[in-house]
Design an enzyme around this catalytic site. Structure first.
Site, PDB file in Angstrom:
ATOM      1  N   THR A 168       0.762  -1.265   0.173  1.00 51.50           N
ATOM      2  CA  THR A 168      -0.044   0.158   0.066  1.00 51.50           C
ATOM      3  C   THR A 168       0.797   1.210  -0.176  1.00 51.50           C
ATOM      4  O   THR A 168       1.865   1.502   0.834  1.00 51.50           O
ATOM      5  CB  THR A 168      -0.868   0.033   1.096  1.00 51.50           C
ATOM      6  OG1 THR A 168      -1.558   1.331   1.329  1.00 51.50           O
ATOM      7  CG2 THR A 168      -0.155   0.085   2.592  1.00 51.50           C
TER       8      THR A 168
ATOM      9  N   HIS B 260       2.637 -11.582  14.310  1.00 50.40           N
ATOM     10  CA  HIS B 260       3.364 -12.000  15.254  1.00 50.40           C
ATOM     11  C   HIS B 260       3.566 -13.437  15.667  1.00 50.40           C
ATOM     12  O   HIS B 260       4.294 -14.095  16.144  1.00 50.40           O
ATOM     13  CB  HIS B 260       3.562 -11.075  16.494  1.00 50.40           C
ATOM     14  CG  HIS B 260       4.903 -10.908  17.117  1.00 50.40           C
ATOM     15  ND1 HIS B 260       5.884 -11.820  16.741  1.00 50.40           N
ATOM     16  CD2 HIS B 260       5.305 -10.161  17.922  1.00 50.40           C
ATOM     17  CE1 HIS B 260       7.021 -11.396  17.588  1.00 50.40           C
ATOM     18  NE2 HIS B 260       6.597 -10.455  18.397  1.00 50.40           N
TER      19      HIS B 260
END
Length: 211
Positions: free
Chosen positions: A133, A185
């Site tokens: 993006t 994560h």
């Protein structure tokens, strides 16, 4: 989909920056010699990320929670976020690793025009493995993009700025591009995220390393 990503994915965002002097020099030359051939920073980022995903397979994977498995993708389909009147839409550049930089520039421009006018088809939107993006055209110095679940990472670009860089015992102005990598994560550790983003920054700084 956004709510699911935010509620499901434990996000961490790693920031870095790249000196894009070499790319800007090439782009300026092409504007003079071949103005009909587009070359964009987004296309370069997609090309670099496509190469990086081969070096760092966990970033091109997803989590199958039902089976408690990591699914490594054998294809590289990179979503490019497009700002439209109907909101954010992320069409895919499929098999991005098999396309030239100029081909990527042309396809990204065509897809962006398509989703802003006639809209995107289901085929344009499904099957992504990573997202890029670019908010540089609007401004900002950094941001924390939300992972496009079930992908596990997303790269954000902010506006490049001229900044003093210490080269050959003196400070010189260089266009510095801020990079923001958000990741899941559960699958990706911070150390690997730093390595991935530094690899990306190095190739953005030296595009010929992609050859």
């Amino acid at each position: 989909r956004m709510s699911q990503a935010w509620q499901t994915v434990p996000h961490v965002t790693q920031h870095d920056q790249a000196n894009i002097s070499e790319f800007e020099a090439v782009r300026r030359t092409l504007k003079l010699t071949s103005p009909e051939l587009p070359l964009t920073l987004t296309a370069l980022a997609v090309a670099v990320v496509a190469a990086a995903l081969k070096e760092f397979p966990p970033f091109n994977a997803s989590l199958d929670l039902a089976r408690d498995e990591i699914v490594y993708k054998r294809y590289i389909n990179i979503g490019v976020a497009v700002d439209t009147e109907r909101g954010l839409i992320v069409p895919l550049i499929k098999n991005a690793d098999q396309k030239s930089l100029r081909a990527l520039s042309t396809e990204i421009a065509a897809l962006a025009a398509k989703v802003r006018t006639t809209g995107a088809s289901r085929e344009d939107l499904e099957g992504g493995t990573f997202t890029v993006t670019n908010l540089g055209g609007l401004g900002g110095t950094a941001f924390t993009p939300i992972v496009n679940y079930p992908e596990v990472a997303i790269l954000g670009l902010s506006r490049s700025v001229l900044a003093p860089v210490f080269i050959n015992d003196r400070f010189e102005p260089r266009p510095m591009l801020p990079l923001s990598l958000s990741y899941d994560h559960r699958l990706i550790d911070g150390a690997n995220a730093v390595r991935f983003l530094r690899w990306v920054a190095d190739r953005l700084e030296h595009p010929l390393l992609l050859e």
